[in-house]
Write an enzyme that holds these catalytic residues in place. Structure first.
Site, mmCIF file in Angstrom:
data_model
loop_
_atom_site.group_PDB
_atom_site.id
_atom_site.type_symbol
_atom_site.label_atom_id
_atom_site.label_comp_id
_atom_site.label_asym_id
_atom_site.label_seq_id
_atom_site.Cartn_x
_atom_site.Cartn_y
_atom_site.Cartn_z
ATOM 1 N N SER A 83 43.904 37.374 39.776
ATOM 2 C CA SER A 83 43.906 36.698 39.855
ATOM 3 C C SER A 83 43.807 35.759 39.953
ATOM 4 C CB SER A 83 44.463 37.012 41.006
ATOM 5 O OG SER A 83 45.492 37.995 41.892
ATOM 6 N N LYS A 202 41.666 48.668 42.575
ATOM 7 C CA LYS A 202 41.277 47.528 43.347
ATOM 8 C C LYS A 202 42.275 47.166 44.386
ATOM 9 C CE LYS A 202 40.303 42.393 42.692
ATOM 10 N NZ LYS A 202 40.502 41.105 42.589
ATOM 11 N N SER A 204 43.021 44.633 47.386
ATOM 12 C CA SER A 204 42.706 43.418 47.660
ATOM 13 C C SER A 204 42.873 43.601 49.533
ATOM 14 C CB SER A 204 42.778 42.275 46.860
ATOM 15 O OG SER A 204 42.503 42.528 45.913
ATOM 16 N N GLY A 228 38.815 44.776 47.054
ATOM 17 C CA GLY A 228 38.813 42.939 45.716
ATOM 18 C C GLY A 228 38.894 42.222 46.996
ATOM 19 N N VAL A 245 35.420 43.728 42.954
ATOM 20 C CA VAL A 245 35.993 43.092 42.212
ATOM 21 C C VAL A 245 36.041 41.568 43.115
ATOM 22 C CG1 VAL A 245 37.638 41.839 40.502
ATOM 23 C CG2 VAL A 245 37.005 44.447 40.441
#
Length: 333
Positions: A83, A202, A204, A228, A245
Site C-alpha cells: 500500500s 500481514k 493491518s 501490519g 511489515v
C-alpha cells in the site's frame, strides 16, 4: 481516553501478564516446540515507498540510493508494491521493473515480498507468476475488494486457494481494511492457513485479540502472523507474531529492528519504552498524513521521499510542521 494512553494501558497489561507467567526468568520469542517454518518470516520488513521524479515518473536511481542506505539495517527483507508503494497507481510494466530493480540490489539472504493482488483471480495468478519470474521470493496478496459485497469468506477462500495452487512462490495473505473496506475473516484465515503454499498473513487491522487467535489457532500449521503496523508491534510479538511489515520502517528502520531484537531477548521493559516513542510517529505517517507524510518524514532522515503520484497531494506547510513536531516530541528529531 487518548490513543496513546489506551495503548500504554494495553502494553502495561501485556507486560504484567508476561511477568506473571515467567517471574524468575526473562523470556524472549521462539518458534513453538516441534514446528519449524519452511520460510522464516521473523523480523522487520519495510513496505518500500516508490520514489517518483518531479514529473511523477518512477525514479529508479533514487530507489537504488534508498536501497543502499537500507542495506546497513538488519531487515529480514523488503516489501515492494504494498500500500505504501502506491501500488494502485503503477502500470503493470512499472510493477515488474520495480521488483526486478530491488531484487538486483537486495542481498540473497534477504527476502523480497512483492504485492501481486488484483481484483480478479486470473489477473492475480498471472501477476504472481510474473513477480516470481523477476525475482520475488513471496507473493503478498491483498484482498480483492471492488465488489466487496460479494466477497464472502467462501469467495475469498476460493480466490486465495486458486492463487496459491498456481503460484510458484509462497503466498502471504494481506488484510488491510482501512484501504479495502474489507476484513479477511478469522474463519477464512484459519482455513487458508492449512494450504501448503500459504505461509502467513500481514494483518493491518490492529485487532490484537484477532491476531492472538490467529497465532493460537494456527500453531500446528506452517503459518506465521505479521503485524501490519509499528503501532501495535510489541503487543503482536507478545502474542506470538513472527514479525512486522511496518510503514514507519521506511523512516525509523533501525529502531524498529531494535524493538524486534529486544522482544526476542525478553527485554520487555526496554521494548515497551521504545514502543511508546514509536506510536505517535507511526500514526502520523499512516492514518494521520498517509503516504505524503511518510515521504516527507523520509527526507528528514536522509532518504529520498519525493512527490506522490496524483491524485495524492503533498502536505500543506501547517501539516509539515505538525508532522515534524510529532517526531521531535518523541525524540527522533
Amino acid at each position: 481516553m487518548a490513543l496513546s494512553t489506551r495503548l500504554a494501558l494495553s502494553l502495561r497489561l501485556t507486560l504484567a501478564a508476561l511477568r506473571q507467567a515467567a517471574p524468575r526468568q526473562r523470556r524472549g520469542l521462539s518458534t513453538p516446540p516441534g514446528l519449524e517454518h519452511t520460510l522464516d518470516l521473523r523480523g522487520i520488513f519495510p513496505p518500500l515507498a516508490t520514489p517518483f521524479s518531479p514529473t511523477q515518473e518512477v525514479d529508479y536511481a533514487r530507489l537504488e540510493g534508498n536501497l543502499c542506505r537500507y542495506a546497513s539495517i538488519p531487515f529480514r527483507g523488503l516489501v515492494v508494491l504494498g500500500s505504501n508503494g502506491e501500488y494502485p497507481y503503477l502500470a503493470p510494466r512499472e510493477r515488474l521493473e520495480l521488483v526486478s530493480c530491488v531484487r538486483r540490489a537486495l542481498p540473497k539472504d534477504r527476502l523480497l515480498l512483492a504485492g501481486s493482488g488484483c481484483e480478479s483471480t486470473q489477473a492475480t495468478i498471472e501477476l504472481t507468476v510474473s513477480m516470481a519470474e523477476v525475482g520475488a521470493d513471496v507473493a503478498l496478496v491483498v484482498t480483492p475488494c471492488y465488489y466487496r459485497g460479494a466477497m464472502t469468506s467462501a469467495a475469498l477462500v476460493q480466490h486465495y486457494t486458486e492463487v496459491a495452487d498456481a503460484s510458484p512462490i509462497p503466498v502471504v495473505l494481506y488484510s488491510v481494511p482501512a484501504n479495502t473496506g474489507l476484513d479477511l475473516s478469522l474463519e477464512a484465515v484459519l482455513t487458508l492457513a492449512q494450504h501448503p503454499n500459504i505461509v502467513g498473513i500481514k494483518d493491518s487491522g490492529g485487532d490484537i485479540t484477532r491476531m492472538g487467535l490467529m497465532v493460537h489457532k494456527t500453531r500446528q500449521e506452517d503459518f506465521q502472523v505479521l503485524a501490519g503496523s509499528a503501532g501495535f508491534l510489541l503487543a503482536s510479538y507478545a502474542l506470538g507474531a513472527s514479525g512486522g511489515v511496518c510503514a514507519l520502517a521506511n523512516v525509523l528502520g533501525a529502531p524498529l529492528c531494535q524493538l524486534d531484537r529486544l522482544c526476542r531477548e525478553g527485554r520487555w521493559q526496554e521494548a515497551r519504552d521504545l514502543q511508546l516513542r514509536l506510536i505517535e510517529p507511526n500514526v502520523a505517517v499512516t492514518r494521520r498524513f498517509g503516504i505524503p507524510g511518510l515521504k516527507k518524514a523520509m527526507e528528514w532522515f536522509g532518504y529520498y521521499g519525493g512527490p506522490c503520484r496524483a491524485p495524492l497531494a503533498p502536505l500543506s506547510p501547517p501539516q509539515v510542521e505538525e508532522l515534524r513536531g510529532t517526531f521531535s516530541t518523541n525524540g527522533w528529531l
